[in-house]
Design a protein around this motif. Structure first.
Motif, short mmCIF file in Angstrom:
data_model
loop_
_atom_site.label_atom_id
_atom_site.label_comp_id
_atom_site.label_asym_id
_atom_site.label_seq_id
_atom_site.Cartn_x
_atom_site.Cartn_y
_atom_site.Cartn_z
N ARG A 43 33.23 38.97 35.75
CA ARG A 43 33.37 39.75 36.04
C ARG A 43 35.13 39.53 36.68
O ARG A 43 34.23 39.49 37.81
CB ARG A 43 32.97 40.81 36.21
N ARG A 44 35.77 39.60 35.96
CA ARG A 44 37.58 39.54 37.07
C ARG A 44 37.39 40.77 37.22
O ARG A 44 37.60 42.03 36.07
CB ARG A 44 37.95 39.19 36.23
N PHE A 45 37.52 41.06 38.33
CA PHE A 45 38.41 42.56 38.32
C PHE A 45 39.76 42.86 38.81
O PHE A 45 40.85 42.22 38.51
CB PHE A 45 38.03 43.14 39.54
N THR A 46 40.63 44.04 38.63
CA THR A 46 41.65 44.54 38.87
C THR A 46 42.41 44.08 39.87
O THR A 46 43.55 43.80 39.95
CB THR A 46 42.27 45.93 38.37
N ASP A 47 41.80 44.29 41.48
CA ASP A 47 42.38 43.60 42.59
C ASP A 47 42.42 41.87 41.94
O ASP A 47 42.73 41.43 43.28
CB ASP A 47 41.72 43.80 43.08
N SER A 55 37.18 38.72 31.64
CA SER A 55 35.77 38.38 31.73
C SER A 55 34.89 38.32 31.17
O SER A 55 34.06 38.10 30.65
CB SER A 55 35.96 39.94 32.51
#
Length: 453
Positions: free
Chosen positions: A103-107, A199
């Protein structure tokens, strides 16, 4: 690494209580009278504790931490940016309906989660391949072990794995193959992050929705190739071909989860045969020979273990022959697994007959009415007639929502119990109903879409 990133916060939220899990494991083994297993567990934990681990109750987490460190080092040696991996976190969690995901986060931070069950399945394949080196080829042993595992998951929602007693050399080989297979799965997910993939793209997370397209398959091929390079580099000082076998095991572990545990999968991934063939082309002749032999030995047995419905061969303890299989489970538990798996290997007509007979025996015409609706393809009507709450039916029939067999079976068990079916009969009728309605739930959307490509 940054401790304030979104990925780290999620990492902290998802942390498992391993001490509690260990206590539950000991309690269950005590209930089963598994004195030998308890002694082995205590000896293993004592040996593990003597190493001075940071998490004395979590050998899986410690192993994954070391594996992550090594894998990141190898990726850096292969050209990946260490800075890009500074806020990329990895953890194992106790969920069975997926293998691994990124999972890739917005930050910009990332979190890779690996299911405990993935390590268990990789370990099962590793033990069987090590047993093959010890005794010779016995593909029915793998089919039996996998069918038992699948039945435990599908019917009970439990992770039940039978063990194999291995001689010291074979045990060492099994441990090595487990490590390399786990590294392949981990490296595949890390590669997705480093390559900038979204993601939602992951061939190790079959519960996520991913439309069928050649582009997604290409992304999986890229991640597979990077993962192969990692396991190849990890063992280049010895028999490098072991890394190729580890890659095969990692692929088959996710294949089992995807093919056997789901009625309707939320993603369409390259088949294990296609993925392996693509990787084998990238291997050296020595690696290719090892990988192809391992794949040929295991694929047919794996596919047989994932089949259900008419013509499938159900689990029996006789599949093991004289293989050194050990379990604390009672003979009656194995017999129950045999019965429940046999129930999943019947024809549509057999399920109709079973529910029709039950309808007459208990004076409950709705059982037969629901069965007829299911056979006609009216899945929602069948579930409604069988007493499944209206609020649950939408998700069960939604073609864009993944569905495990256990989730379907559990809803039917609850409904049949609420409707007054005797508790001793509920699991059998719920299996028949789930098999009957599941045939059409599988094809209500994603199944047809997959088959058209």
């Amino acid at each position: 690494m940054s401790g304030g990133s979104l990925a780290f916060r999620q990492y902290e939220l998802l942390k498992e209580d391993r001490a509690s899990q260990l206590a539950q494991m000991r309690e269950r083994m005590t209930e089963l009278g598994d004195d030998r297993g308890l002694r082995q567990l205590d000896a293993m934990m004592t040996e593990f504790g003597a190493l001075g681990p940071q998490s004395p109750d979590d050998p899986v987490g410690e192993m994954l931490t070391a594996l992550t460190r090594e894998t990141k080092d190898i990726l850096a040696d292969l050209g990946a940016s260490r800075t890009a991996m500074d806020d990329l976190w990895v953890m194992a969690i106790d969920l069975d309906a997926f293998s691994a995901r990124m999972r890739r986060f917005t930050d910009g931070s990332g979190l890779v989660t690996v299911s405990d069950a993935t390590f268990g399945l990789c370990g099962l394949y590793a033990e069987v391949l090590a047993l093959t080196g010890q005794r010779g080829i016995e593909p029915q042993v793998l089919s039996g072990l996998l069918r038992f595992y699948n039945t435990q998951q599908r019917v009970f929602g439990l992770r039940g794995k039978l063990g194999i007693r291995l001689e010291p050399v074979a045990l060492g080989n099994a441990h090595l193959l487990l490590y390399l297979a786990s590294q392949f799965v981990l490296a595949h997910e890390l590669a997705h992050y480093l390559l900038g993939h979204p993601s939602s793209v992951s061939a190790f997370a079959p519960e996520e929705y991913l439309p069928v397209c050649s582009e997604s398959h290409q992304l999986e091929a890229e991640a597979d190739l990077h993962a192969l390079r990692v396991v190849r580099r990890a063992f280049e000082g010895g028999e490098a071909a072991f890394g190729a076998v580890g890659a095969v095991i990692g692929m088959l572990a996710v294949h089992v989860t995807e093919q056997a545990l789901f009625v309707r999968r939320g993603a369409s991934h390259p088949p294990a045969r296609q993925r392996a063939a693509a990787l084998i082309q990238e291997m050296t002749p020595e690696e290719r020979a090892f990988a192809k032999e391992a794949f040929d030995l295991t694929l047919a047995a794996t596919e047989a273990a994932c089949e259900t419905g008419a013509g499938s061969v159900p689990f029996t303890a006789g599949m093991f022959g004289s293989a050194p299989i050990h379990t604390p489970l009672s003979p009656s538990h194995l017999q129950t697994a045999e019965v429940f798996d046999a129930l999943q290997c019947l024809s549509r007509e057999s399920y109709l007959t079973t529910l029709d007979q039950a309808s007459r025996e208990f004076g409950e015409p709705w059982l037969a009415d629901g069965a007829r609706l299911a056979a006609e393809g009216d899945s929602a009507g069948a579930l409604r007639t069988w007493g499944v709450p209206k609020g649950k039916i939408g998700a069960l029939c939604d073609p864009k929502e993944p569905l495990t067999f256990n989730a379907l079976h559990s809803k039917l068990q609850d409904a049949f119990t609420q409707c007054g079916i005797p508790k001793s009969h509920v699991p059998v009728y719920a299996i028949a109903a789930a098999m009957l309605v599941g045939e059409f739930l599988k094809g209500d959307g994603l199944g047809d879409q997959r088959n058209s490509h």
